[in-house]
Design a protein around this motif. Structure first.
Motif, mmCIF file in Angstrom:
data_model
loop_
_atom_site.group_PDB
_atom_site.id
_atom_site.type_symbol
_atom_site.label_atom_id
_atom_site.label_comp_id
_atom_site.label_asym_id
_atom_site.label_seq_id
_atom_site.Cartn_x
_atom_site.Cartn_y
_atom_site.Cartn_z
ATOM 1 N N TYR A 1 24.760 -3.493 -18.176
ATOM 2 C CA TYR A 1 24.286 -2.178 -17.759
ATOM 3 C C TYR A 1 22.949 -1.859 -18.387
ATOM 4 O O TYR A 1 22.014 -1.430 -17.722
ATOM 5 C CB TYR A 1 25.333 -1.148 -18.181
ATOM 6 C CG TYR A 1 25.013 0.261 -17.788
ATOM 7 C CD1 TYR A 1 24.520 1.168 -18.723
ATOM 8 C CD2 TYR A 1 25.229 0.711 -16.486
ATOM 9 C CE1 TYR A 1 24.254 2.473 -18.371
ATOM 10 C CE2 TYR A 1 24.969 2.007 -16.141
ATOM 11 C CZ TYR A 1 24.483 2.889 -17.080
ATOM 12 O OH TYR A 1 24.223 4.173 -16.737
ATOM 13 N N THR A 2 22.837 -2.090 -19.705
ATOM 14 C CA THR A 2 21.598 -1.785 -20.418
ATOM 15 C C THR A 2 20.432 -2.564 -19.844
ATOM 16 O O THR A 2 19.379 -2.005 -19.547
ATOM 17 C CB THR A 2 21.742 -2.122 -21.909
ATOM 18 O OG1 THR A 2 22.850 -1.416 -22.434
ATOM 19 C CG2 THR A 2 20.488 -1.733 -22.669
ATOM 20 N N GLU B 1 9.816 -1.092 -20.021
ATOM 21 C CA GLU B 1 11.160 -0.896 -20.567
ATOM 22 C C GLU B 1 11.720 -2.196 -21.121
ATOM 23 O O GLU B 1 12.400 -2.203 -22.154
ATOM 24 C CB GLU B 1 12.099 -0.410 -19.463
ATOM 25 C CG GLU B 1 11.814 0.974 -18.955
ATOM 26 C CD GLU B 1 12.757 1.340 -17.823
ATOM 27 O OE1 GLU B 1 13.493 2.323 -17.971
ATOM 28 O OE2 GLU B 1 12.754 0.645 -16.795
ATOM 29 N N GLN C 1 30.334 2.784 -25.375
ATOM 30 C CA GLN C 1 29.237 3.760 -25.369
ATOM 31 C C GLN C 1 29.588 4.957 -26.223
ATOM 32 O O GLN C 1 28.778 5.431 -27.012
ATOM 33 C CB GLN C 1 28.970 4.269 -23.944
ATOM 34 C CG GLN C 1 28.415 3.254 -22.983
ATOM 35 C CD GLN C 1 26.989 2.873 -23.297
ATOM 36 O OE1 GLN C 1 26.731 1.919 -24.016
ATOM 37 N NE2 GLN C 1 26.053 3.607 -22.762
ATOM 38 N N TRP D 1 17.073 3.793 -31.114
ATOM 39 C CA TRP D 1 15.766 4.440 -30.918
ATOM 40 C C TRP D 1 15.233 5.056 -32.199
ATOM 41 O O TRP D 1 14.018 5.114 -32.418
ATOM 42 C CB TRP D 1 15.824 5.470 -29.785
ATOM 43 C CG TRP D 1 16.575 6.710 -30.082
ATOM 44 C CD1 TRP D 1 17.909 6.931 -29.909
ATOM 45 C CD2 TRP D 1 16.052 7.924 -30.624
ATOM 46 N NE1 TRP D 1 18.235 8.199 -30.309
ATOM 47 C CE2 TRP D 1 17.116 8.830 -30.739
ATOM 48 C CE3 TRP D 1 14.769 8.324 -31.009
ATOM 49 C CZ2 TRP D 1 16.958 10.122 -31.235
ATOM 50 C CZ3 TRP D 1 14.606 9.616 -31.496
ATOM 51 C CH2 TRP D 1 15.686 10.496 -31.610
ATOM 52 N N GLU E 1 19.127 7.539 -20.114
ATOM 53 C CA GLU E 1 19.671 6.280 -19.607
ATOM 54 C C GLU E 1 20.492 6.457 -18.349
ATOM 55 O O GLU E 1 20.270 5.779 -17.342
ATOM 56 C CB GLU E 1 20.521 5.613 -20.683
ATOM 57 C CG GLU E 1 19.651 5.024 -21.755
ATOM 58 C CD GLU E 1 20.468 4.508 -22.924
ATOM 59 O OE1 GLU E 1 19.856 3.967 -23.827
ATOM 60 O OE2 GLU E 1 21.702 4.650 -22.899
ATOM 61 N N SER E 2 21.458 7.377 -18.413
ATOM 62 C CA SER E 2 22.281 7.580 -17.222
ATOM 63 C C SER E 2 21.436 8.102 -16.078
ATOM 64 O O SER E 2 21.605 7.715 -14.927
ATOM 65 C CB SER E 2 23.404 8.575 -17.506
ATOM 66 O OG SER E 2 24.207 8.111 -18.536
ATOM 67 N N THR F 1 19.691 5.384 -14.253
ATOM 68 C CA THR F 1 20.596 4.611 -13.404
ATOM 69 C C THR F 1 20.800 5.315 -12.080
ATOM 70 O O THR F 1 20.713 4.715 -11.007
ATOM 71 C CB THR F 1 21.963 4.467 -14.090
ATOM 72 O OG1 THR F 1 21.763 3.905 -15.366
ATOM 73 C CG2 THR F 1 22.877 3.588 -13.270
ATOM 74 N N ASN G 1 28.403 -3.617 -21.301
ATOM 75 C CA ASN G 1 27.334 -2.765 -21.811
ATOM 76 C C ASN G 1 25.993 -3.474 -21.746
ATOM 77 O O ASN G 1 24.971 -2.895 -21.400
ATOM 78 C CB ASN G 1 27.603 -2.358 -23.261
ATOM 79 C CG ASN G 1 28.879 -1.585 -23.384
ATOM 80 O OD1 ASN G 1 29.961 -2.154 -23.371
ATOM 81 N ND2 ASN G 1 28.775 -0.279 -23.488
ATOM 82 N N ASN H 1 18.469 0.046 -17.833
ATOM 83 C CA ASN H 1 17.576 0.701 -18.781
ATOM 84 C C ASN H 1 16.420 -0.168 -19.215
ATOM 85 O O ASN H 1 15.453 0.315 -19.777
ATOM 86 C CB ASN H 1 18.341 1.107 -20.042
ATOM 87 C CG ASN H 1 19.470 2.038 -19.711
ATOM 88 O OD1 ASN H 1 19.402 2.757 -18.734
ATOM 89 N ND2 ASN H 1 20.513 2.012 -20.498
ATOM 90 N N ARG H 2 16.531 -1.465 -19.031
ATOM 91 C CA ARG H 2 15.454 -2.340 -19.477
ATOM 92 C C ARG H 2 14.683 -2.889 -18.284
ATOM 93 O O ARG H 2 13.843 -3.754 -18.440
ATOM 94 C CB ARG H 2 16.035 -3.513 -20.270
ATOM 95 C CG ARG H 2 16.866 -3.094 -21.445
ATOM 96 C CD ARG H 2 16.020 -2.801 -22.647
ATOM 97 N NE ARG H 2 16.813 -2.382 -23.786
ATOM 98 C CZ ARG H 2 17.232 -3.192 -24.738
ATOM 99 N NH1 ARG H 2 16.943 -4.477 -24.686
ATOM 100 N NH2 ARG H 2 17.930 -2.718 -25.747
ATOM 101 N N GLY I 1 12.684 -2.572 -24.969
ATOM 102 C CA GLY I 1 14.068 -2.920 -25.282
ATOM 103 C C GLY I 1 14.152 -4.089 -26.240
ATOM 104 O O GLY I 1 14.945 -4.092 -27.177
#
Lengths: 415, 299, 287
Positions: free
Chosen positions: B257-258, A380, B238, A186, A65-66, A69, B254, B262-263, A384
């Motif tokens: 950010y997600t 993604e 987190q 997950w 994840e990080s 980013t 959060n 991430n999505r 998600g």
């Protein structure tokens, strides 16, 4: 062909030699633990032999994840790294945005089309040209069991989900934890995926969760899947929330729990604990999925570099990744099987052999499906949405019908 | 009171203050407000993995409010924000008042309350995750000590997980609030309290009616700083719960950010960020306005 | 404060309360440190608060010099200096600029300066995740992408709101008469700052420096996004060390690493804590 390959190699080698430590590859990844780090270091060594330097750019955390980013901001600001640990449909998304480099020359020179199964090479290509190199093939639909616990509880290792519920009750009554699990989204999704495949079968899985067909999703099968998934709540111990997956594995290793549903990287834990497959632990297909293989392929995608030296270095890295040496070392360390076909099997253990056999067999029967829990099947955004629904359902007492509606709505919203 | 504005020739002298503030102003306009506008614009596009400037109207906002996870996050922010600020203020104030009573060893005790601020949220979250874990931490300890029916399972219960975040956050920040109040109390004249007592007031009433009103500016600063911490709370979630169990302890930062990173739903992430900012605006601006105005006129 | 007859009971209660709270506050730190001295077996089987039975420095040595943080396995040591290189300039710059800003906002107000201050305060509420991408673009435009300078700039910009707040609140309490008198004597803007404000500013400098040092040293988000290989701060290394996705978790190493990463800020608060309070007393946040 050979002559041209030779010419390319000589040219590349002389370029590299001529400019001494020619170019470096800057590689973004999140393999920071002992075993994985060693494998990455091995790649670094092989590249050093070809005079390519390695700039390590590791960002750990939750399956990347990080790291993602950071990658996005680097890409947005116009200086992406040479290579990054990207897999599945994400490769296509990055390709769409025009960031990826064409490494087809290396692929052709080293005959990748013949070395990789079609399912895998399709993922690695964008617009018909290779843009990524696969590192391994993980099988996700495994059930890891401790035979000793089963014996003590008078239960047998289940082969269908209905049987699972019966056997799990026996195990619980005998005082053991039936299903070792870590309450992270997950992991919930990984178990959910196994239920989808086991209850619905590969065709349903493909239609509903890969093609996202509305009728398949809005069917009685989906509700049944949730019903079975919901039954599993009682077999998970109450401290599961937030637990890391490898802690759950250790519960099976030390006999506290009977089973874990987890991908083949779990095998590494057993190995480190000195356990032998077939003796101290059993690896079987997750209930109801014995002819199927849910795959998760880790890969490095390559980003367009302006510099010619950098391109050469990049190509060298691509070549090494699919080389026999690296494929062997990496996969022995990680518990997966090589992406490269036709490699010697003797150093791999019985679970790996079972995996390799299943991989080939399921490709023929149509049981080879991409893992949606591990980012191989859908974008993604959609995965998600599936995560959110699955984890919320598992951690609450939501009904199967409501979960189905939420699943459909959230997938819609994510598309 | 500021210096005389009587004569204002356009000399270097009168321009100098503005010049000094200029870099900060530019940085603020670009890096804060400029980026807020950028995010606002983003929230009206269909950006997915990276920004794509194709406008789709209020689509992202519609998606946002039909997402059950967002409801949970907003709700949590309310619960967390109110509890965190209120409890930190209360504990900080009480500790400060007690410490102000000429305590021996004040320096050491004060350092003990203050040090949690030094630690990053990641470390705080990790440590508290251990302590609150039923199988490893507090619950196990109490059971080992003989309290067999002791239960403290908040960390793994969807309804209660958000409160564990309150606990960890209060632990981290209340020391700073204490230091602020202590400083404020030290600036208050002893004679005021004595005067109140001579009038027959009990210590409690003396504090309530005389001291606390004087500490009003400290309350202001503390609330600003605490709200800032509450809204930005990301690392703590987190590290402590990962947003779980499920997504029951998710907070807007959060969520944003997600979804943004991430999505591959940057547009949606942008929309959530704008809603957060509007919320902050609605609450803080009136507060800031009234306090700053009051300070200019009154103090 | 209480009347004489209640002296002992009241004060005893106060002490008791303070001590219990102190123990509660210390517990997490104690847990971290105790765990870092235990070996793995003891951690798995024992309980959280037990003292280490056989204290060992294994975890500390590994965390500092040989734990894996990627393909490099050199522990946290190399990253320590990276953090220092980032933190020192960022703290100094943001403090100095904050001081000048505070000076202007306190004593040289002009039309709109209060609005500016309000905007600055509000601006610091922007969640940092929001600025990640546009800031990356901006740094790239400025030619500062992935450099230490770029990261320092980011920290300075986002630290300005607080440093300005602290200095402004402090300088407001400096008597304006002094400024007027100096002006009559012919002193200019900077001269007044140097001769009147600076000499009394030690407490507020301490507060601001401590605050900024803590914020920037502990930052992870900006550090991970804006640094490059070779310039990553210690928080990124700590995250890599702790968040391994496979392999046995060595909790003792994790805890030792966390304490090492937190050590500079902890030491600052332990030794300079009293100056921090003194600075606050002198008016950092009084209003």
């Amino acid at each position: 062909m050979l002559k041209r390959t030779l010419a390319v190699c000589v040219a590349a080698a002389s370029m590299a030699a001529a400019t001494a430590q020619a170019a470096n590859v800057e590689v973004l990844h999140w393999w920071t633990s002992g075993g994985e780090a060693k494998s990455v270091a091995y790649l670094k060594e092989k590249l050093a032999e070809a005079n390519v330097g390695w700039e390590d750019f590791a960002v750990a955390g939750g399956g990347g994840e990080s790291a993602m980013t950071v990658l996005k901001s680097r890409a947005a600001s116009g200086n992406p790294p040479t290579a990054a640990q990207i897999k599945g449909p994400s490769i296509q998304e990055w390709g769409d945005l025009g960031f990826l480099a064409d490494i087809d020359s290396v692929a052709k020179a080293n005959n990748w089309d013949a070395l990789l199964p079609g399912v895998v090479s399709d993922v690695m290509k964008f617009d018909g040209k290779y843009v990524a190199a696969p590192v391994n093939v993980h099988r996700v639909n495994w059930l890891w069991a401790n035979p000793a616990v089963f014996e003590k509880a008078g239960a047998t290792i289940p082969t269908t989900w209905d049987d699972f519920i019966v056997q799990a009750k026996k195990i619980q009554d005998a005082g053991f934890i039936a299903l070792a699990h870590g309450g992270q989204a997950w992991q919930d999704a990984t178990v959910f995926e196994a239920v989808v495949l086991g209850v619905g079968g590969p065709e349903y899985y493909q239609k509903a969760f890969v093609e996202l067909d509305a009728d398949a999703l809005n069917s009685a099968t989906t509700e049944e899947v949730f019903r079975v998934f919901g039954e599993l709540r009682q077999f998970v111990d109450s401290n599961a929330a937030g637990r890391d997956w490898n802690i759950a594995t250790s519960m099976v290793i030390n006999g506290e729990a009977a089973m874990q549903i987890m991908g083949d990287w779990a095998k590494g834990e057993f190995t480190v604990a000195g356990k032998t497959p077939g003796v101290d632990y059993a690896c079987v297909a997750a209930p109801g999925t014995s002819g199927a293989f849910t795959f998760n392929v880790d890969s490095f995608a390559f980003f367009s570099q302006g510099d010619a030296d950098a391109q050469v270095a990049q190509q060298e890295m691509a070549k090494q990744i699919l080389g026999e040496d690296f494929q062997k070392v990496f996969n022995l360390n990680k518990g997966s099987i090589p992406a490269r076909l036709g490699m010697a099997r003797d150093e791999f253990d019985s679970c790996a052999h079972a995996s390799m056999d299943a991989f080939v067999a399921s490709a023929e029967t149509g049981g080879l499906v991409p893992s949606f829990a591990h980012g191989m099947a859908v974008s993604e955004a959609v995965s998600g949405a599936i995560y959110d629904t699955a984890t919320n359902f598992f951690n609450s007492d939501q009904s199967a019908a409501d979960a189905k509606s939420q699943l459909i709505a959230s997938i819609q919203s994510a598309m | 009171m500021s210096v005389s504005k009587a004569s204002k020739p356009l000399t270097l002298e009168t321009l100098l203050p503005k010049i000094v503030l200029a870099p900060t102003t530019v940085a603020m306009l670009v890096c804060m407000y400029g980026f807020m506008l950028w995010t606002g614009a983003l929230s009206f596009t269909k950006s997915r993995m990276l920004p794509q400037w194709e406008f789709v109207g209020w689509d992202q906002y519609a998606r946002l409010f039909s997402n059950p996870r967002w409801d949970v996050a907003l709700n949590n922010l309310l619960i967390f924000g109110v509890l965190f600020i209120a409890i930190s203020l209360l504990i900080g104030l009480v500790l400060a008042i007690f410490l102000d009573q000429k305590i021996r060893g004040e320096g050491a005790i004060r350092t003990i309350y203050l040090y949690p601020m030094a630690v990053s949220f990641v470390v705080t979250g990790t440590a508290w995750k251990w302590i609150l874990n039923p199988g490893l931490g507090l619950e196990k300890l109490m059971i080992d000590l003989g309290f067999e029916n002791f239960e403290f399972r908040w960390l793994v219960e969807p309804d209660m997980a958000i409160y564990t975040i309150v606990i960890a956050a209060v632990w981290q920040s209340s020391g700073f609030v204490m230091a602020m109040f202590l400083a404020g109390l030290r600036g208050v004249d002893d004679s005021l309290i004595k005067a109140a007592q001579i009038d027959g007031a009990s210590p409690f009433r003396a504090y309530w009616h005389v001291i606390l009103p004087i500490l009003r500016p400290v309350f202001f600063s503390a609330i600003v700083i605490l709200s800032h911490i509450a809204i930005k709370s990301f690392d703590l979630v987190q590290a402590l719960t990962g947003g779980g169990p499920g997504y029951s302890s998710d907070l807007p930062a959060n969520f944003m950010y997600t979804f943004a990173f991430n999505r591959a739903q940057m547009g949606l992430g942008g929309a959530s960020a704008m809603v957060m900012l509007m919320g902050v605006l609605a609450i803080l601006v009136p507060y800031l306005y009234s306090e700053l105005r009051g300070q200019r006129n009154g103090q | 404060m209480a009347s004489k007859t209640q002296f002992s009971a009241g004060r005893a209660l106060i002490y008791a309360f303070l001590l219990i709270m102190a123990l509660l506050y210390l517990t997490p730190l104690y847990v971290m440190i105790a765990t870092s001295f235990k070996d793995i077996e003891e951690i798995r089987s024992g309980n959280l608060l037990a003292l280490p039975q056989d204290p060992t420095l294994y975890a500390w040595i590994k965390a500092w010099s040989s734990a894996c943080t990627g393909s490099e396995c050199e522990g946290l040591a190399p990253f320590f200096m990276n953090s220092v290189k980032i933190v020192v300039p960022a703290v100094l710059l943001s403090t100095i600029i904050g001081a000048l800003n505070g000076y202007v906002l306190a004593k040289w107000r002009f039309r709109g300066s209060e609005v500016l201050f309000g905007m600055l305060l509000f601006g610091c509420f922007i969640p940092f995740q929001v600025v990640l991408l546009p800031m990356a673009r901006l740094l790239a435009e400025l030619g500062l992408a992935n450099t230490v300078t770029g990261l320092v700039l980011v920290h300075v910009v986002y630290g300005l709101a607080f440093t300005t707040l602290f200095f402004r609140n402090f300088y407001v309490s400096v008597p304006t008469e002094l400024v007027k008198a100096a002006q009559l004597d012919g002193a200019g803007f900077f001269a007044i700052f140097r001769h009147i404000f600076l000499p009394v500013s030690l407490p507020i400098f301490v507060v601001t420096i401590i605050w900024q040092f803590t914020q920037i040293w502990n930052d992870f988000l900006f550090g991970v996004v804006y640094s490059g290989p070779g310039t990553q701060p210690i928080t990124v290394a700590l995250n890599n060390l702790v968040n391994t996705s496979v392999g046995g978790k060595e909790y003792n190493v994790d805890m030792a690493a966390a304490v090492i990463a937190a050590l500079p800020t902890l030491l600052v608060y332990i030794f300079a804590g009293k100056y921090f309070v003194r600075g606050l007393t002198a008016g950092a946040v009084k209003g």
